[in-house]
Design a protein around this motif. Structure first.
Motif, short mmCIF file in Angstrom:
data_model
loop_
_atom_site.label_atom_id
_atom_site.label_comp_id
_atom_site.label_asym_id
_atom_site.label_seq_id
_atom_site.Cartn_x
_atom_site.Cartn_y
_atom_site.Cartn_z
N SER A 56 0.93 -1.25 -0.21
CA SER A 56 0.04 0.09 0.10
C SER A 56 0.86 1.01 -0.02
CB SER A 56 -0.95 -0.06 1.27
OG SER A 56 -0.04 0.28 2.33
N LEU A 57 0.44 2.54 -0.06
CA LEU A 57 1.01 3.73 -0.19
C LEU A 57 1.68 4.06 1.11
CD1 LEU A 57 0.11 7.15 -1.71
CD2 LEU A 57 0.76 6.86 0.97
N VAL A 58 1.11 3.39 2.18
CA VAL A 58 1.91 3.74 3.52
C VAL A 58 3.24 2.88 3.29
CG1 VAL A 58 1.69 2.90 5.91
CG2 VAL A 58 -0.33 3.76 4.85
N GLN A 59 3.22 1.68 3.04
CA GLN A 59 4.30 0.79 3.01
C GLN A 59 5.52 1.19 1.79
OE1 GLN A 59 2.18 -2.78 2.20
NE2 GLN A 59 2.54 -3.63 4.07
N TYR A 60 5.05 1.57 0.56
CA TYR A 60 5.95 2.15 -0.44
C TYR A 60 6.35 3.46 -0.10
CZ TYR A 60 2.17 3.60 -3.37
OH TYR A 60 0.95 4.28 -3.87
N SER A 61 5.77 4.14 0.56
CA SER A 61 6.14 5.56 0.69
C SER A 61 7.47 5.61 1.69
CB SER A 61 5.09 6.43 1.30
OG SER A 61 4.77 5.89 2.85
N GLU A 62 7.39 4.55 2.65
CA GLU A 62 8.42 4.31 3.70
C GLU A 62 9.77 4.09 2.80
OE1 GLU A 62 9.73 2.67 8.08
OE2 GLU A 62 7.85 2.07 6.98
N SER A 63 9.49 3.20 1.85
CA SER A 63 10.53 2.37 1.11
C SER A 63 11.24 3.27 0.06
CB SER A 63 9.93 1.23 0.24
OG SER A 63 9.44 0.12 1.00
N MET B 11 11.07 7.13 0.71
CA MET B 11 11.46 8.28 1.34
C MET B 11 11.93 8.35 2.75
SD MET B 11 8.93 11.04 -0.54
CE MET B 11 10.07 12.38 0.47
N GLY B 12 11.87 6.80 3.51
CA GLY B 12 11.95 6.66 4.84
C GLY B 12 11.21 7.13 5.63
N TRP B 13 11.63 7.95 7.02
CA TRP B 13 10.60 8.71 7.71
C TRP B 13 9.70 9.78 7.05
CZ3 TRP B 13 8.43 7.52 12.17
CH2 TRP B 13 9.01 6.33 12.72
N PRO B 14 10.70 10.60 6.25
CA PRO B 14 9.66 11.70 5.66
C PRO B 14 8.58 11.10 4.74
CG PRO B 14 11.90 12.27 5.33
CD PRO B 14 11.81 10.66 5.79
N GLY B 15 8.85 9.81 4.16
CA GLY B 15 7.71 9.14 3.43
C GLY B 15 6.60 8.48 4.34
N LYS B 16 7.28 8.23 5.55
CA LYS B 16 6.10 7.90 6.32
C LYS B 16 5.13 8.85 7.19
CE LYS B 16 5.64 4.18 10.12
NZ LYS B 16 6.81 3.23 10.88
N ILE B 17 5.63 10.05 7.03
CA ILE B 17 4.89 11.13 7.45
C ILE B 17 4.02 11.53 6.40
CG2 ILE B 17 4.94 13.64 7.99
CD1 ILE B 17 7.95 13.05 9.25
N LEU B 18 4.48 11.29 5.21
CA LEU B 18 3.61 11.74 4.11
C LEU B 18 2.49 10.63 4.29
CD1 LEU B 18 5.75 12.38 1.04
CD2 LEU B 18 4.57 14.23 2.40
N SER B 19 2.73 9.36 4.21
CA SER B 19 1.40 8.48 4.41
C SER B 19 0.73 8.71 5.55
CB SER B 19 2.30 7.09 4.59
OG SER B 19 2.86 6.89 5.69
N LEU B 20 1.03 9.22 6.67
CA LEU B 20 0.28 9.51 7.78
C LEU B 20 -0.83 10.87 7.33
CD1 LEU B 20 -0.44 9.03 10.77
CD2 LEU B 20 1.19 10.75 11.39
N ILE B 21 -0.37 11.49 6.53
CA ILE B 21 -1.36 12.55 6.00
C ILE B 21 -2.49 11.69 5.05
CG2 ILE B 21 -1.43 14.55 4.42
CD1 ILE B 21 1.18 15.30 5.34
N ILE B 22 -2.10 10.89 4.44
CA ILE B 22 -3.05 10.19 3.69
C ILE B 22 -4.00 9.51 4.52
CG2 ILE B 22 -3.29 8.16 1.98
CD1 ILE B 22 -2.17 10.67 0.67
N ILE B 23 -3.45 8.79 5.59
CA ILE B 23 -4.39 8.05 6.50
C ILE B 23 -5.30 9.04 7.29
CG2 ILE B 23 -4.43 6.80 8.86
CD1 ILE B 23 -1.67 5.64 8.05
N TRP B 24 -4.55 10.38 7.60
CA TRP B 24 -5.52 11.23 8.09
C TRP B 24 -6.77 11.76 7.23
CZ3 TRP B 24 -8.39 14.22 11.46
CH2 TRP B 24 -8.63 15.44 10.89
N PHE B 25 -6.26 11.76 5.89
CA PHE B 25 -7.29 12.23 4.77
C PHE B 25 -8.42 11.44 4.67
CE2 PHE B 25 -8.66 12.87 0.33
CZ PHE B 25 -9.10 14.02 0.64
N SER B 26 -8.20 9.81 4.96
CA SER B 26 -8.98 8.79 4.61
C SER B 26 -10.10 8.91 5.87
CB SER B 26 -8.20 7.55 4.65
OG SER B 26 -7.62 7.07 5.78
N PHE B 27 -9.53 9.05 7.15
CA PHE B 27 -10.28 9.31 8.15
C PHE B 27 -11.05 10.50 8.10
CE2 PHE B 27 -10.60 11.62 12.37
CZ PHE B 27 -11.31 10.63 13.00
N HIS B 28 -10.51 11.74 7.64
CA HIS B 28 -11.45 12.83 7.53
C HIS B 28 -12.54 12.64 6.51
CE1 HIS B 28 -11.71 17.57 6.75
NE2 HIS B 28 -12.42 17.00 7.34
#
Length: 361
Positions: free
Chosen positions: A68-75, A77-94
């Motif tokens: 998923s985007l959460v997994q490959y974003s970390e692959s 960009m590392g931690w910056p990618g994990k922060i970006l994926s957290l924004i997508i998770i927030w967006f899905s919740f919102h």
């Protein structure tokens, strides 16, 4: 958790229900308010950004299959990618909370107007929780059948309504110029087209197939064609001025036709089927995103607390239905576009550069 698979055709139905969802109620009045009688052009022009976003998401999915985007974003960009994926998770919740409130307001105002809104939300979430626990395979199979029936109902309603319209309400063509049409298209590019980014958390469930791109593109095109028919029907029946002031124009086109009251329940059930699909997808994407972000073996323990959070948050989003329309028309585009298009594009650019450097190395 990750061993559940759906076909590309089933995902196509999910995309149709997801994009039509709340948009068929909220988009027409907002688009007509901007572009008047030319609002029917907006869904046709929104095909371009939709195809662009879908291409980006499929490219990332092909580069990192089974993730998923959460997994490959970390692959990527590392931690910056994990922060970006957290924004997508927030967006899905919102988005899940927004859809639940849209659904609750519609049921409360049109069907069960004396029922407390919190009770409607709790009942909807309770039914949804059962579906989420069964998994994406069961959800996809059930909704494929339900949305097929809903699409047939929509065509019947469209055919009956178009026999009572005045096509002169669509004239003059581009009477306000092309700029209002562009504004309506940009708005539609954010809602509902840009919300396809949620599927970046689900695409890894699709069985590999050479026809995947065709089916998903077909889902996008069918969705926008349904919105085109709905907007064209509302303008033709009411005229642009009255249509732009209608809270739920799709219901007004039926209520104003002789014998149309026989179709009102069908319209309500039809819209509910599309919207519950969108809510299910957002809720499930939120669960999967959280599970992948925290590296959990299963998403099911999160279902009940997440459902409670979504329910409570949805009750404080808007003051009333007019505030809901205002947010969709004026605020959502500015808020959503950087998330919907910016994050996937950034990930794709970095991934391509990274792959190129690895090949050279």
């Amino acid at each position: 958790m990750d061993k559940q698979y759906i076909s590309a055709q089933q995902c196509m139905f999910l995309i149709i229900g997801f994009l039509v969802g709340t948009a068929i109620i909220l988009v027409p009045s907002a688009a007509i308010g901007l572009a008047k009688q030319d609002a029917w052009l907006a869904p046709l022009l929104a095909i371009v950004p939709g195809l662009l976003l879908l291409s980006i998401l499929l490219a990332l999915n092909n580069m990192y299959p089974g993730q998923s985007l959460v997994q490959y974003s970390e692959s990527i960009m590392g931690w910056p990618g994990k922060i970006l994926s957290l924004i997508i998770i927030w967006f899905s919740f919102h988005l899940a909370a927004l859809v639940l409130r849209n659904l609750g307001n519609f049921v409360n105002l049109v069907l069960l107007y004396e029922t407390p809104l919190p009770l409607i939300h709790v009942l909807i979430v309770a039914v949804t929780i059962y579906g989420i626990r069964l998994g994406i395979e069961t959800i996809a199979r059930a909704l494929s059948f339900l949305l097929t029936v809903s699409f047939i109902f929509f065509l019947l309603i469209q055919a009956y309504s178009m026999a009572h319209v005045d096509l002169e309400n669509l004239l003059p063509f581009l009477g306000q110029g092309f700029l209002p049409v562009i504004s309506a298209t940009l708005q539609m590019s954010a809602f509902p087209v840009g919300e396809l980014v949620i599927f970046s958390l689900i695409f890894f469930h699709i069985k590999p197939s050479p026809k995947t791109g065709r089916f998903l593109t077909g889902g996008l095109l069918i969705s926008l064609f349904i919105l085109f028919m709905a907007i064209e029907r509302i303008i033709s029946f009411m005229g642009p001025d009255m249509a732009s002031r209608q809270l739920y124009g799709i219901m007004g086109t039926i209520g104003g036709i002789r014998g149309g009251n026989l179709f009102e329940t069908m319209v309500a059930i039809n819209w509910y089927a599309f919207t519950i699909t969108k809510f299910l997808v957002c809720y499930y994407a939120f669960m999967i995103g959280l599970a992948h972000w925290f590296k959990l073996p299963d998403y099911r323990p999160l279902i009940l607390p997440a459902g409670a959070l979504i329910t409570v948050f949805s009750l404080f989003l808007y003051e009333n239905a007019l505030h809901e329309i205002y947010f969709a028309a004026r605020i959502f585009t500015v808020y959503a576009v950087p998330i919907e298009y910016g994050i996937p594009l950034m990930l794709l650019i970095v991934a391509v550069i990274k792959k190129g450097l690895e090949q050279k190395g």
